[in-house]
Design a protein around this motif. Structure first.
Motif, PDB file in Angstrom:
ATOM      1  N   UNK A 103      -1.115  -6.908 -17.257  1.00  0.00           N
ATOM      2  CA  UNK A 103      -2.124  -6.465 -16.299  1.00  0.00           C
ATOM      3  C   UNK A 103      -1.734  -5.097 -15.759  1.00  0.00           C
ATOM      4  N   UNK A 104      -2.714  -4.208 -15.707  1.00  0.00           N
ATOM      5  CA  UNK A 104      -2.501  -2.865 -15.159  1.00  0.00           C
ATOM      6  C   UNK A 104      -3.610  -2.599 -14.150  1.00  0.00           C
ATOM      7  N   UNK A 105      -3.226  -2.301 -12.903  1.00  0.00           N
ATOM      8  CA  UNK A 105      -4.217  -2.074 -11.843  1.00  0.00           C
ATOM      9  C   UNK A 105      -3.921  -0.729 -11.179  1.00  0.00           C
ATOM     10  N   UNK A 106      -4.633   0.337 -11.594  1.00  0.00           N
ATOM     11  CA  UNK A 106      -4.398   1.655 -10.987  1.00  0.00           C
ATOM     12  C   UNK A 106      -4.984   1.729  -9.581  1.00  0.00           C
ATOM     13  N   UNK A 107      -4.482   2.673  -8.796  1.00  0.00           N
ATOM     14  CA  UNK A 107      -4.999   2.872  -7.437  1.00  0.00           C
ATOM     15  C   UNK A 107      -5.336   4.350  -7.248  1.00  0.00           C
ATOM     16  N   UNK A 108      -6.628   4.607  -7.040  1.00  0.00           N
ATOM     17  CA  UNK A 108      -7.089   5.978  -6.850  1.00  0.00           C
ATOM     18  C   UNK A 108      -7.038   6.308  -5.359  1.00  0.00           C
ATOM     19  N   UNK A 109      -5.867   6.700  -4.919  1.00  0.00           N
ATOM     20  CA  UNK A 109      -5.627   6.977  -3.513  1.00  0.00           C
ATOM     21  C   UNK A 109      -6.394   8.214  -3.050  1.00  0.00           C
ATOM     22  N   UNK A 110      -6.642   8.276  -1.742  1.00  0.00           N
ATOM     23  CA  UNK A 110      -7.321   9.411  -1.135  1.00  0.00           C
ATOM     24  C   UNK A 110      -6.350  10.188  -0.247  1.00  0.00           C
ATOM     25  N   UNK A 111      -6.790  11.361   0.187  1.00  0.00           N
ATOM     26  CA  UNK A 111      -5.972  12.173   1.096  1.00  0.00           C
ATOM     27  C   UNK A 111      -5.550  11.387   2.332  1.00  0.00           C
ATOM     28  N   UNK A 112      -6.491  10.582   2.864  1.00  0.00           N
ATOM     29  CA  UNK A 112      -6.175   9.843   4.087  1.00  0.00           C
ATOM     30  C   UNK A 112      -5.080   8.806   3.848  1.00  0.00           C
ATOM     31  N   UNK A 113      -5.003   8.294   2.629  1.00  0.00           N
ATOM     32  CA  UNK A 113      -3.946   7.336   2.296  1.00  0.00           C
ATOM     33  C   UNK A 113      -2.594   8.042   2.216  1.00  0.00           C
ATOM     34  N   UNK A 114      -2.602   9.193   1.559  1.00  0.00           N
ATOM     35  CA  UNK A 114      -1.356   9.955   1.418  1.00  0.00           C
ATOM     36  C   UNK A 114      -0.801  10.346   2.778  1.00  0.00           C
ATOM     37  N   UNK A 115      -1.716  10.730   3.684  1.00  0.00           N
ATOM     38  CA  UNK A 115      -1.281  11.128   5.019  1.00  0.00           C
ATOM     39  C   UNK A 115      -0.759   9.934   5.811  1.00  0.00           C
ATOM     40  N   UNK A 116      -1.466   8.807   5.717  1.00  0.00           N
ATOM     41  CA  UNK A 116      -1.082   7.629   6.500  1.00  0.00           C
ATOM     42  C   UNK A 116       0.266   7.069   6.069  1.00  0.00           C
TER      43      UNK A 116
END
Length: 353
Positions: A103-116
């Motif tokens: 199983x492979x589950x990618x996560x397309x993070x956003x700027x707000x995630x990187x900052x948090x």
């Protein structure tokens, strides 16, 4: 009496006004609760970045026991942890059919995630929704979300790591379903898999919208006609809803060539029969989305009908209806038809060719 009424009206108005900022704040995108614990390096001519993802096995060393790979893409909340749990649940429910899968589950993070989460500068991050259509990352380099999927497929195509891999399934629900449908149109990464004799399937579950290949849209009478609302909705046929203004990832590909390739691909449309709420909070309510139908089930059934009308003899795609299930990724993926689409398990009784 009059004074009391005036004061009451004023108090009510104050309460209404005080509620507005809270409601607006609730509608703003929020950071994810969990960031995936693994990374995959993605390198393109634009640069290099690290994709966050979950992987169920150690794919840094040979995995001769793996014959199937199932990639599951999260919805608009970017909650890969939730979808990873659903993928694991589906794998367990598939029994023997799921035992040889990775199983492979990618996560397309956003700027707000990187900052948090104070993520390293090299972590790939997009806008909160642009990744659904293959947009370039905002950092650390202009890498498309589809480039990231290509990198996953390239790892799986490595016969030194996966000598016995036979099938790769790319599946997504809701916003993830939008990713899979658009990626299946533009996909470059499957070529390496097919060259190695590995079959590829795309599972598109309950997305809000689809990319059409012409100016036609449902006419409200069971057929299709050129969209009549062009003046009020001039971008109805722009990507991700149509073929105008294709993303950078598409390169020089023409709509005609993309359509020929798409209809030859193994695509399963997985639709919940109860996903019929025209006011669902996560439903695409733009004029571009509304041009495709009133709710997700109608939009999905119409799109399949549209393709069948354009390709009556050459459509390698099927529709699977999941009875009684609404907009619920877990129930969709773990349903009998979900297990059939992901793991080729028998038992889906609501499919049409």
């Amino acid at each position: 009496m009059v004074l009391r009424r005036v004061l009451g009206i004023a108090a009510t108005a104050c309460l209404m006004l005080s509620a507005l900022p809270l409601r607006a704040a609730d509608e703003r995108p929020h950071p994810v609760k969990v960031v995936a614990d693994q990374r995959l390096t993605v390198t393109t001519p634009a640069g290099t970045g690290e994709l966050a993802l979950y992987v169920s096995r150690d794919w840094s060393k040979p995995q001769p026991g793996v014959t199937r790979a199932v990639i599951v893409i999260h919805g608009r909340l970017r909650n890969a942890d939730v979808y990873n749990a659903s993928a694991e649940k589906a794998q367990a429910a598939a029994g023997e059919a799921g035992q040889s899968a990775i199983l492979v589950v990618p996560q397309f993070l956003a700027d707000i995630d990187a900052a948090a989460f104070h993520l390293p500068a090299g972590t790939l991050r997009w806008g909160t929704t642009g990744w659904e259509g293959g947009a370039d990352a905002k950092g650390p380099a202009a890498i498309s979300s589809f480039d990231a999927l290509d990198a996953i497929l390239a790892r799986l195509a490595d016969r030194k790591l996966f000598p016995n891999l036979k099938t790769v399934v790319v599946a997504g629900h809701s916003g993830g379903g939008q990713v899979v449908q658009r990626y299946a149109i533009l996909a470059k990464g499957e070529a390496t898999l097919k060259a190695a004799g590995i079959a590829v399937r795309y599972v598109v579950a309950n997305p809000s919208s689809y990319a059409y290949f012409s100016a036609d849209r449902p006419d409200g009478h069971g057929g299709f006609a050129p969209f009549a609302g062009t003046a009020a909705c001039p971008k109805y046929d722009h990507w991700k809803y149509g073929m105008a203004d294709l993303p950078h990832y598409a390169g020089a590909a023409t709509p005609a060539a993309l359509e020929r390739a798409y209809v030859a691909r193994d695509v399963v449309y997985l639709l919940g029969t109860a996903d019929t709420d025209p006011n669902h909070p996560a439903l695409d309510k733009t004029c571009m989305g509304e041009a495709e139908g009133s709710y997700r089930l109608a939009r999905g059934e119409a799109y399949v009908q549209y393709l069948r009308g354009r390709h009556p003899d050459g459509l390698r795609q099927s529709l699977s209806l999941v009875p009684g299930v609404g907009h619920d990724g877990d129930r969709m993926l773990t349903s009998a038809c979900g297990l059939a689409a992901l793991f080729d398990r028998q038992g889906c009784l609501a499919s049409t060719p």
